[in-house]
Motif scaffolding. Structure first.
Motif, PDB file in Angstrom:
ATOM      1  N   VAL A 263       9.326 -12.851   1.733  1.00 39.87           N
ATOM      2  CA  VAL A 263      10.341 -11.988   1.137  1.00 39.87           C
ATOM      3  C   VAL A 263      10.435 -10.721   1.978  1.00 39.87           C
ATOM      4  CG1 VAL A 263      10.971 -10.612  -0.872  1.00 39.87           C
ATOM      5  CG2 VAL A 263       9.964 -12.883  -1.177  1.00 39.87           C
ATOM      6  N   THR A 264      11.610 -10.449   2.515  1.00 36.39           N
ATOM      7  CA  THR A 264      11.833  -9.256   3.333  1.00 36.39           C
ATOM      8  C   THR A 264      12.703  -8.288   2.552  1.00 36.39           C
ATOM      9  OG1 THR A 264      11.774 -10.647   5.306  1.00 36.39           O
ATOM     10  CG2 THR A 264      12.604  -8.415   5.574  1.00 36.39           C
ATOM     11  N   ALA A 265      12.157  -7.091   2.314  1.00 33.86           N
ATOM     12  CA  ALA A 265      12.852  -6.116   1.470  1.00 33.86           C
ATOM     13  C   ALA A 265      12.889  -4.758   2.157  1.00 33.86           C
ATOM     14  CB  ALA A 265      12.143  -5.997   0.122  1.00 33.86           C
ATOM     15  N   GLU A 266      13.829  -3.928   1.701  1.00 31.22           N
ATOM     16  CA  GLU A 266      13.920  -2.573   2.243  1.00 31.22           C
ATOM     17  C   GLU A 266      12.897  -1.642   1.618  1.00 31.22           C
ATOM     18  OE1 GLU A 266      17.843  -1.050   1.990  1.00 31.22           O
ATOM     19  OE2 GLU A 266      18.731  -2.553   3.331  1.00 31.22           O
ATOM     20  N   ASP A 267      12.418  -1.984   0.423  1.00 32.44           N
ATOM     21  CA  ASP A 267      11.437  -1.125  -0.235  1.00 32.44           C
ATOM     22  C   ASP A 267      10.439  -1.978  -1.003  1.00 32.44           C
ATOM     23  OD1 ASP A 267      12.388  -1.397  -3.170  1.00 32.44           O
ATOM     24  OD2 ASP A 267      14.209  -0.837  -2.087  1.00 32.44           O
ATOM     25  N   TYR A 268       9.353  -1.349  -1.407  1.00 30.19           N
ATOM     26  CA  TYR A 268       8.242  -2.037  -2.055  1.00 30.19           C
ATOM     27  C   TYR A 268       8.651  -2.605  -3.419  1.00 30.19           C
ATOM     28  CZ  TYR A 268       3.524  -2.711  -3.951  1.00 30.19           C
ATOM     29  OH  TYR A 268       2.392  -3.242  -4.499  1.00 30.19           O
ATOM     30  N   ALA A 269       9.364  -1.841  -4.202  1.00 29.04           N
ATOM     31  CA  ALA A 269       9.697  -2.243  -5.570  1.00 29.04           C
ATOM     32  C   ALA A 269      10.544  -3.510  -5.604  1.00 29.04           C
ATOM     33  CB  ALA A 269      10.414  -1.105  -6.289  1.00 29.04           C
ATOM     34  N   SER A 270      11.584  -3.567  -4.777  1.00 32.03           N
ATOM     35  CA  SER A 270      12.455  -4.746  -4.800  1.00 32.03           C
ATOM     36  C   SER A 270      11.720  -5.978  -4.283  1.00 32.03           C
ATOM     37  CB  SER A 270      13.724  -4.493  -3.965  1.00 32.03           C
ATOM     38  OG  SER A 270      13.389  -4.161  -2.634  1.00 32.03           O
ATOM     39  N   GLY A 271      10.822  -5.790  -3.325  1.00 31.68           N
ATOM     40  CA  GLY A 271      10.041  -6.905  -2.815  1.00 31.68           C
ATOM     41  C   GLY A 271       9.111  -7.475  -3.871  1.00 31.68           C
ATOM     42  N   LYS A 272       8.443  -6.603  -4.596  1.00 36.42           N
ATOM     43  CA  LYS A 272       7.525  -7.061  -5.642  1.00 36.42           C
ATOM     44  C   LYS A 272       8.292  -7.749  -6.776  1.00 36.42           C
ATOM     45  CE  LYS A 272       3.686  -6.542  -5.760  1.00 36.42           C
ATOM     46  NZ  LYS A 272       2.612  -7.417  -5.231  1.00 36.42           N
ATOM     47  N   ARG A 273       9.445  -7.213  -7.121  1.00 34.41           N
ATOM     48  CA  ARG A 273      10.254  -7.827  -8.176  1.00 34.41           C
ATOM     49  C   ARG A 273      10.686  -9.239  -7.769  1.00 34.41           C
ATOM     50  NH1 ARG A 273      11.103  -9.447 -13.020  1.00 34.41           N
ATOM     51  NH2 ARG A 273      13.315  -9.681 -13.597  1.00 34.41           N
ATOM     52  N   ALA A 274      11.081  -9.408  -6.513  1.00 36.72           N
ATOM     53  CA  ALA A 274      11.489 -10.724  -6.036  1.00 36.72           C
ATOM     54  C   ALA A 274      10.321 -11.703  -6.077  1.00 36.72           C
ATOM     55  CB  ALA A 274      12.038 -10.614  -4.607  1.00 36.72           C
TER      56      ALA A 274
ATOM     57  N   TYR B 173      11.365   2.727   8.496  1.00 34.73           N
ATOM     58  CA  TYR B 173      12.658   2.100   8.749  1.00 34.73           C
ATOM     59  C   TYR B 173      12.534   0.597   8.996  1.00 34.73           C
ATOM     60  CZ  TYR B 173      13.982   6.966   9.290  1.00 34.73           C
ATOM     61  OH  TYR B 173      14.183   8.300   9.068  1.00 34.73           O
ATOM     62  N   ALA B 174      11.309   0.099   9.067  1.00 34.46           N
ATOM     63  CA  ALA B 174      11.094  -1.336   9.262  1.00 34.46           C
ATOM     64  C   ALA B 174      11.150  -2.045   7.914  1.00 34.46           C
ATOM     65  CB  ALA B 174       9.748  -1.581   9.927  1.00 34.46           C
ATOM     66  N   PRO B 175      11.599  -3.280   7.888  1.00 37.28           N
ATOM     67  CA  PRO B 175      11.604  -4.028   6.617  1.00 37.28           C
ATOM     68  C   PRO B 175      10.176  -4.283   6.145  1.00 37.28           C
ATOM     69  CG  PRO B 175      12.100  -5.478   8.468  1.00 37.28           C
ATOM     70  CD  PRO B 175      12.095  -4.087   9.013  1.00 37.28           C
ATOM     71  N   LYS B 176      10.028  -4.429   4.834  1.00 41.40           N
ATOM     72  CA  LYS B 176       8.723  -4.743   4.248  1.00 41.40           C
ATOM     73  C   LYS B 176       8.694  -6.248   3.938  1.00 41.40           C
ATOM     74  CE  LYS B 176       8.104  -0.305   4.255  1.00 41.40           C
ATOM     75  NZ  LYS B 176       9.361   0.031   4.923  1.00 41.40           N
ATOM     76  N   VAL B 177       7.639  -6.891   4.360  1.00 43.02           N
ATOM     77  CA  VAL B 177       7.541  -8.341   4.180  1.00 43.02           C
ATOM     78  C   VAL B 177       6.420  -8.664   3.207  1.00 43.02           C
ATOM     79  CG1 VAL B 177       7.137 -10.558   5.300  1.00 43.02           C
ATOM     80  CG2 VAL B 177       8.463  -8.806   6.473  1.00 43.02           C
ATOM     81  N   PHE B 178       6.731  -9.494   2.220  1.00 41.63           N
ATOM     82  CA  PHE B 178       5.770  -9.945   1.213  1.00 41.63           C
ATOM     83  C   PHE B 178       5.659 -11.461   1.317  1.00 41.63           C
ATOM     84  CE2 PHE B 178       7.990  -6.187  -0.097  1.00 41.63           C
ATOM     85  CZ  PHE B 178       7.021  -5.358  -0.649  1.00 41.63           C
ATOM     86  N   THR B 179       4.471 -11.977   1.077  1.00 37.71           N
ATOM     87  CA  THR B 179       4.272 -13.423   1.192  1.00 37.71           C
ATOM     88  C   THR B 179       3.720 -14.004  -0.103  1.00 37.71           C
ATOM     89  OG1 THR B 179       2.039 -13.127   2.088  1.00 37.71           O
ATOM     90  CG2 THR B 179       3.860 -13.274   3.667  1.00 37.71           C
ATOM     91  N   LEU B 180       4.014 -15.267  -0.285  1.00 31.59           N
ATOM     92  CA  LEU B 180       3.560 -15.988  -1.473  1.00 31.59           C
ATOM     93  C   LEU B 180       3.518 -17.465  -1.121  1.00 31.59           C
ATOM     94  CD1 LEU B 180       3.088 -16.028  -4.645  1.00 31.59           C
ATOM     95  CD2 LEU B 180       5.557 -16.399  -4.825  1.00 31.59           C
ATOM     96  N   ASN B 181       2.538 -18.180  -1.642  1.00 36.26           N
ATOM     97  CA  ASN B 181       2.462 -19.625  -1.447  1.00 36.26           C
ATOM     98  C   ASN B 181       2.691 -20.322  -2.788  1.00 36.26           C
ATOM     99  OD1 ASN B 181       1.680 -20.175   1.415  1.00 36.26           O
ATOM    100  ND2 ASN B 181       0.060 -18.748   0.884  1.00 36.26           N
TER     101      ASN B 181
END
Length: 710
Positions: free
Chosen positions: A599-610, A553-561
């Motif tokens: 990038v904060t997403a509800e799921d892995y797929a949308s985070g990776k797409r962003a 239920y926690a948001p998924k956070v992805f990072t990029l530089n």
């Protein structure tokens, strides 16, 4: 009326401390302008002419007023003026109150108010430290019956060396943030935050600060003797001797019997019964002296508990002096939260809940401090039901703000850095049951919640509160581990220590007497460590390390530089590009000035797409590279091809094919995907493309592959 402006100064840590009074605030009992470097505070001390009727406490009010003009700021928001005090201002007011309150005459019940207004701030010289010294000086110079100067210093630790009143740069390098308040004889108050400071180092730091405080207190004493007003004779509250004698004769044995009951509920019931009997006996006889009767009962209870501890070596609940109450830990009790933990110590119980959020959800701070935001937030709630009472529920009071800040200070050094765990983190500690040291129980419960939430904290932390009972001459003292409510209420000290198995992360010490001896401080720190280790053992049996994954239920956070120069390309004109990515993927995007993207997403797929979209908008077009592009427009002289989002170039008709091209439409149409090579990027950033070169390069590559196969 002309006022004589009295000026006095001294040097602390190589910087001038200067005080002036008599010129400003002529109608205050004492209005002191005090400065340390370019930090300036106005301290106004006043008292009522007579005691307040119908109260059983000393009505001291300390106000710490931050003015944003002190740091050249205009307040944010619509109103554009300072509102309610910030949490930091409230904490500073509490810190000033604690060492001063015990030094007023016992039984003094006149209203006293000390207002500290911050006028100018130089970040090298902290205003809260100056305000604490100034409040003591103003009271000493006034006619208010306060005669024991209290001095305050900050202590830092840099490369193994202690530093008095560290500058802004030194504070960044310091592993310790310690405040020591003391008279010239004893330590009155301690506040500390540190990066797992060993107990012996912490003790040495306190002694180091105390030694400096002695000099400042002696300076204040000289100023008071030279410039201070004549002290008024205090009207002290005293119980009627006849009532005191009669109530004691009637109730002493009953009170003693009730106070020796080890079970809290049984003891409280017995105490209530005694009070009813006393009121029945004396209520009609002394109808106007209910306060006196209650005061006698209070003093009898207090003397019995203190005698029990000092002379009979017995605690009210029968524990040993170094014994911790029964412990219990539990995690994961709430199904939809990101992390939860319940910690129980005796009848004290705290539930802490962790919430993870995007980096954009950090708390923005609008104050006079250097910090402008806060990524880790800890809030503490103390509802009336936690002590079995009925009271209206209001917003957080000063005590709740203070306890939350103490738990935050204890855990903040253990929170992983943003690059390792890119979340904003909020903990809320709900006190479910209170019988001593809920602030330290919230440290324990919050550690459990953080581990349950999958936050990779450096190490688990726990906290404990130590108590003290002393004889009237301060020569005989007993230190108690894990004080319960009764021992806190009737005792002389609340010495809270939090930390890990490695060292101390936070200390807060209050006293009700004229200070603590070095021996007492040293033993309290040592005994607190032993108690802390026993608590950590129980907590580790419940959960020893962080969950491998954050809650579903926690948001998924992805990072990029990305290249900071490309931030404008990702955002686009008027935010068009970034909003397009957000609309397509449903994520939150935070971009920092250094090119860090969260990038904060509800799921892995949308985070990776962003991430893919952001990366494509931020990629550099490199001359000589081949791209698969899309034809967006056709003209007589060539075709325009988009090779990256927002990046378009021209394929001249002469570069469309290896053979001569008469008409662009013979080779490509709008919407076609073709391979093109970047042949040139001119000084204006225009991109020249060639399909012919891309075909030739492809043919050469195929030829090489065929030769290698043969």
């Amino acid at each position: 009326m002309n006022q004589v402006n009295q000026v006095f100064e001294t040097t602390i840590a190589g910087r001038k401390l200067k005080g002036e009074f008599g010129k400003l605030g002529m109608l205050s009992n004492c209005a002191l302008k005090i400065s340390y470097g370019d930090t300036v505070i106005l301290i106004n001390a006043n008292a009522s002419d007579s005691p307040r009727e119908g109260i059983d406490f000393f009505p001291l009010s300390i106000e710490y007023q931050e003015r944003l003009y002190a740091v050249g700021k205009i307040p944010g928001g619509f109103i554009k003026r300072e509102g309610r005090p910030s949490d930091k201002a409230i904490l500073n007011a509490r810190a000033i109150d604690r060492p001063l309150r015990p030094l007023f005459p016992k039984g003094y019940r006149n209203d006293v108010q000390v207002v500290c207004t911050v006028l100018s701030v130089e970040q090298d010289n902290l205003p809260n430290i100056l305000a604490m010294n100034g409040a003591s000086l103003a009271l000493c110079l006034s006619s208010i019956p306060f005669t024991t100067p209290v001095a305050t210093v900050a202590v830092g630790l840099i490369d193994g060396e202690f530093v008095i009143n560290p500058t802004s740069k030194q504070r960044e390098e310091s592993s310790l943030d310690l405040t020591v308040c003391a008279t010239k004889d004893r330590v009155m108050m301690i506040e500390a935050g540190g990066q797992e400071i060993p107990e012996d180092v912490m003790y040495d730091a306190i002694v180091f600060g105390f030694d400096e405080c002695k000099k400042i207190a002696e300076f204040q004493e000289k100023v008071m003797k030279k410039y201070g007003k004549t002290k008024v004779e205090a009207e002290l509250y005293e119980v009627d001797e006849t009532i005191a004698k009669e109530v004691k004769e009637f109730a002493f044995d009953m009170i003693k019997e009730s106070m020796y009951l080890t079970d809290k509920d049984a003891r409280n019931a017995a105490k209530d019964e005694v009070r009813e009997k006393v009121n029945e006996e004396f209520g009609q006889k002394y109808p106007d002296n209910a306060a006196d009767i209650n005061e006698v009962i209070y003093k009898l209870e207090k003397s019995l508990v203190r005698n029990m501890i000092l002379n009979e070596k017995r605690r009210p609940d029968g524990r040993g002096f170094e014994e911790v109450r029964s412990l219990a830990s539990e995690v994961g009790i709430l199904p939809r939260t990101h992390g939860s933990g319940v910690f129980t110590r005796g009848l004290t119980q705290v539930m802490s809940v962790a919430t993870l959020g995007s980096i954009s959800e950090v708390q923005i701070l609008d104050g006079i401090e250097e910090a402008t935001s806060k990524r880790y937030m800890h809030h503490y709630n103390f509802p009336s039901y936690s002590v079995g009472e009925v009271r209206p529920l209001r917003g957080p009071n000063r005590r709740e703000i203070g306890h939350g800040a103490l738990a935050e200070k204890a855990l903040e050094p253990l929170i992983p850095s943003e690059d390792k765990f890119p979340y904003a983190i909020r903990i809320v500690s709900e006190v479910l049951s209170s019988n001593g040291s809920t602030s330290q129980a919230s440290v324990c419960g919050s550690t459990l919640a953080l581990l349950d939430a999958g936050v990779p904290i450096i190490r688990p932390a726990a906290g404990i509160a130590m108590g003290l009972v002393t004889s009237d001459d301060l020569q005989h003292e007993e230190i108690l581990t894990d004080i319960q409510g009764l021992e806190d209420f009737f005792g002389d000290m609340d010495f809270k220590v939090a930390g890990t198995e490695k060292g101390i992360t936070a200390i807060q010490v209050d006293t009700k007497i004229s200070g603590l001896s070095n021996k007492c401080i040293k033993k309290a720190i040592h005994d607190a460590r032993e108690a802390r280790l026993s608590i950590l053992k129980v907590m580790n049996e419940c959960i020893a390390e962080p969950r491998k994954e954050v809650s579903v239920y926690a948001p998924k956070v992805f990072t990029l530089n990305i290249n900071p120069d490309k931030i404008k390309d990702v955002i686009g004109a008027g935010g068009k590009t970034i909003n397009k990515i957000i609309d397509e993927t449903g994520v939150k995007i935070d971009i920092k000035d250094d090119g860090a993207v969260f990038v904060t997403a509800e799921d892995y797929a949308s985070g990776k797409r962003a991430l893919e979209l952001i990366e494509s908008y931020s990629r550099e077009v490199v001359a000589g590279e081949i791209y698969l592009g899309k034809v967006t427009k056709i003209s007589n002289f060539g075709a325009f091809v988009q090779i990256l989002p927002g990046k378009e170039g021209l394929v001249h008709i002469s570069k469309l094919d290896v053979k001569r091209v008469n008409k662009v439409e013979d080779i490509v149409s709008v919407g076609d995907e073709i391979l093109v090579k970047v042949t040139d990027i001119d000084s204006m950033g225009r991109i020249n493309l060639s399909r012919k070169d891309a075909i030739k390069d492809s043919e050469e590559d195929n030829s090489k592959e065929n030769k290698e196969e043969k």
